[in-house]
Design a protein around this motif. Structure first.
Motif, PDB file in Angstrom:
ATOM      1  N   MET A 107       0.796  -1.171  -0.070  1.00  0.00           N
ATOM      2  CA  MET A 107      -0.163  -0.114   0.191  1.00  0.00           C
ATOM      3  C   MET A 107       0.827   1.203  -0.009  1.00  0.00           C
ATOM      4  O   MET A 107       0.455   2.193  -0.664  1.00  0.00           O
ATOM      5  N   PHE A 108       2.153   1.064   0.815  1.00  0.00           N
ATOM      6  CA  PHE A 108       2.851   2.388   0.889  1.00  0.00           C
ATOM      7  C   PHE A 108       3.393   2.771  -0.776  1.00  0.00           C
ATOM      8  O   PHE A 108       3.494   3.769  -1.221  1.00  0.00           O
ATOM      9  N   ILE A 109       3.848   1.552  -1.251  1.00  0.00           N
ATOM     10  CA  ILE A 109       4.286   1.775  -2.534  1.00  0.00           C
ATOM     11  C   ILE A 109       3.426   2.156  -3.539  1.00  0.00           C
ATOM     12  O   ILE A 109       3.665   2.792  -4.313  1.00  0.00           O
ATOM     13  N   MET A 110       2.254   1.775  -3.567  1.00  0.00           N
ATOM     14  CA  MET A 110       1.275   2.123  -4.504  1.00  0.00           C
ATOM     15  C   MET A 110       0.868   3.593  -4.157  1.00  0.00           C
ATOM     16  O   MET A 110       0.790   4.345  -5.368  1.00  0.00           O
ATOM     17  N   SER A 111       0.823   3.908  -3.093  1.00  0.00           N
ATOM     18  CA  SER A 111       0.370   5.534  -2.747  1.00  0.00           C
ATOM     19  C   SER A 111       1.465   6.353  -3.036  1.00  0.00           C
ATOM     20  O   SER A 111       1.223   7.472  -3.460  1.00  0.00           O
ATOM     21  N   GLU A 112       2.769   5.846  -2.776  1.00  0.00           N
ATOM     22  CA  GLU A 112       3.900   6.889  -3.269  1.00  0.00           C
ATOM     23  C   GLU A 112       4.150   6.948  -4.817  1.00  0.00           C
ATOM     24  O   GLU A 112       4.327   8.092  -5.088  1.00  0.00           O
ATOM     25  N   LEU A 113       3.828   5.842  -5.797  1.00  0.00           N
ATOM     26  CA  LEU A 113       4.247   5.983  -6.827  1.00  0.00           C
ATOM     27  C   LEU A 113       3.123   6.409  -8.081  1.00  0.00           C
ATOM     28  O   LEU A 113       3.374   6.865  -9.067  1.00  0.00           O
ATOM     29  N   MET A 114       1.892   6.599  -7.410  1.00  0.00           N
ATOM     30  CA  MET A 114       0.589   7.248  -7.817  1.00  0.00           C
ATOM     31  C   MET A 114       0.238   8.542  -7.685  1.00  0.00           C
ATOM     32  O   MET A 114       0.551   8.803  -6.247  1.00  0.00           O
ATOM     33  N   ASP A 115      -0.378   9.335  -8.236  1.00  0.00           N
ATOM     34  CA  ASP A 115      -0.802  10.639  -7.881  1.00  0.00           C
ATOM     35  C   ASP A 115      -2.036  10.520  -6.899  1.00  0.00           C
ATOM     36  O   ASP A 115      -2.013  11.336  -6.170  1.00  0.00           O
ATOM     37  N   THR A 116      -2.952   9.574  -7.062  1.00  0.00           N
ATOM     38  CA  THR A 116      -4.121   9.403  -6.328  1.00  0.00           C
ATOM     39  C   THR A 116      -4.359   7.974  -6.008  1.00  0.00           C
ATOM     40  O   THR A 116      -4.028   7.174  -6.982  1.00  0.00           O
ATOM     41  N   PHE A 117      -4.837   7.815  -5.016  1.00  0.00           N
ATOM     42  CA  PHE A 117      -4.920   6.275  -4.407  1.00  0.00           C
ATOM     43  C   PHE A 117      -6.163   6.181  -3.571  1.00  0.00           C
ATOM     44  O   PHE A 117      -6.669   6.931  -2.797  1.00  0.00           O
ATOM     45  N   GLU A 118      -7.347   5.454  -4.238  1.00  0.00           N
ATOM     46  CA  GLU A 118      -8.765   5.334  -3.719  1.00  0.00           C
ATOM     47  C   GLU A 118      -9.243   4.053  -3.508  1.00  0.00           C
ATOM     48  O   GLU A 118      -8.907   3.324  -4.238  1.00  0.00           O
ATOM     49  N   LEU A 119      -9.915   3.960  -2.391  1.00  0.00           N
ATOM     50  CA  LEU A 119     -10.388   2.486  -2.200  1.00  0.00           C
ATOM     51  C   LEU A 119     -12.020   2.778  -2.292  1.00  0.00           C
ATOM     52  O   LEU A 119     -12.688   3.661  -1.758  1.00  0.00           O
ATOM     53  N   ILE A 120     -12.700   2.025  -3.301  1.00  0.00           N
ATOM     54  CA  ILE A 120     -13.981   2.271  -3.662  1.00  0.00           C
ATOM     55  C   ILE A 120     -14.686   0.877  -3.486  1.00  0.00           C
ATOM     56  O   ILE A 120     -14.118  -0.212  -3.782  1.00  0.00           O
ATOM     57  N   LYS A 121     -16.025   0.977  -2.815  1.00  0.00           N
ATOM     58  CA  LYS A 121     -16.815  -0.384  -2.844  1.00  0.00           C
ATOM     59  C   LYS A 121     -18.043  -0.073  -3.657  1.00  0.00           C
ATOM     60  O   LYS A 121     -18.802   0.969  -3.331  1.00  0.00           O
ATOM     61  N   VAL A 122     -18.277  -0.814  -4.599  1.00  0.00           N
ATOM     62  CA  VAL A 122     -19.560  -0.847  -5.520  1.00  0.00           C
ATOM     63  C   VAL A 122     -20.324  -1.844  -5.380  1.00  0.00           C
ATOM     64  O   VAL A 122     -19.778  -3.099  -5.889  1.00  0.00           O
ATOM     65  N   LYS A 123     -21.130  -1.919  -4.508  1.00  0.00           N
ATOM     66  CA  LYS A 123     -21.996  -3.413  -4.089  1.00  0.00           C
ATOM     67  C   LYS A 123     -20.908  -4.393  -3.865  1.00  0.00           C
ATOM     68  O   LYS A 123     -20.276  -4.142  -2.572  1.00  0.00           O
ATOM     69  N   GLU A 124     -20.728  -5.417  -4.347  1.00  0.00           N
ATOM     70  CA  GLU A 124     -19.937  -6.338  -3.829  1.00  0.00           C
ATOM     71  C   GLU A 124     -18.458  -6.173  -4.449  1.00  0.00           C
ATOM     72  O   GLU A 124     -17.556  -7.154  -4.208  1.00  0.00           O
ATOM     73  N   LYS A 125     -18.301  -5.291  -5.232  1.00  0.00           N
ATOM     74  CA  LYS A 125     -16.997  -5.086  -5.898  1.00  0.00           C
ATOM     75  C   LYS A 125     -16.033  -4.046  -5.238  1.00  0.00           C
ATOM     76  O   LYS A 125     -16.581  -2.970  -4.881  1.00  0.00           O
ATOM     77  N   ASN A 126     -14.915  -4.418  -4.945  1.00  0.00           N
ATOM     78  CA  ASN A 126     -13.905  -3.705  -4.270  1.00  0.00           C
ATOM     79  C   ASN A 126     -13.002  -3.529  -5.291  1.00  0.00           C
ATOM     80  O   ASN A 126     -12.487  -4.172  -5.990  1.00  0.00           O
ATOM     81  N   ILE A 127     -12.600  -1.854  -5.235  1.00  0.00           N
ATOM     82  CA  ILE A 127     -11.674  -1.378  -6.272  1.00  0.00           C
ATOM     83  C   ILE A 127     -10.590  -0.552  -5.622  1.00  0.00           C
ATOM     84  O   ILE A 127     -11.142   0.149  -4.825  1.00  0.00           O
ATOM     85  N   ILE A 128      -9.499  -0.558  -6.028  1.00  0.00           N
ATOM     86  CA  ILE A 128      -8.365   0.148  -5.739  1.00  0.00           C
ATOM     87  C   ILE A 128      -8.102   0.916  -6.920  1.00  0.00           C
ATOM     88  O   ILE A 128      -7.870   0.507  -8.097  1.00  0.00           O
TER      89      ILE A 128
END
Length: 142
Positions: A107-128
């Motif tokens: 999570m640290f690596i992903m948040s540092e190398l990208m401009d934005t990092f969001e965790l989204i839940k749409v019904k049963e679907k989990n999205i980074i």
């Protein structure tokens, strides 16, 4: 805008293959090898997290989905999705773990190398959802 969707079963080998295929797609648009390396690292981390943590066991309905949206001249969006347990955003530590820690760097690596990092839940679907802006000289000229 260009949109690609890659799917696989969430196991370590297949999740790595999804990241590799994504980089092959990205090479048609991105010329910066260092940026491609960063994106490969981010996608490998995100997809392997799904393989390791999203499902208690692999079932016929377990899947990993990577959506890539390329907005030439502007930015790239990745959405790494699963239909498993999901992440509780309040419990995620985005700081770098100690050198002795066995894991917890993804999570640290992903948040540092990208401009934005969001965790989204749409019904049963989990999205980074990860977004990265690119400079003009990072795009492949066509």
């Amino acid at each position: 805008m260009h949109r690609f969707v890659l799917e696989s079963v969430p196991n370590p080998e297949e999740s790595r293959e999804v990241a590799r295929k994504a980089i092959i797609i990205l090479k048609d648009f991105v010329v910066d090898e260092n940026l491609l390396h960063d994106m490969d690292l981010v996608l490998t981390e995100g997809c392997s997290n799904v393989a390791r943590h999203a499902y208690d066991k692999i079932k016929d309905c377990s899947r990993l989905e990577l959506t890539i949206e390329i907005h030439p001249g502007s930015h790239i969006v990745f959405e790494i999705a699963d239909w498993g347990k999901g992440l509780c955003s309040k419990s995620i530590d985005f700081s770098m773990p100690s050198p002795e820690a066995v894991g917890g760097r993804g999570m640290f690596i992903m948040s540092e190398l990208m401009d934005t990092f969001e965790l989204i839940k749409v019904k049963e679907k989990n999205i980074i959802k990860l977004t990265r802006k690119l400079k003009d000289n990072q795009w492949r000229k066509k």
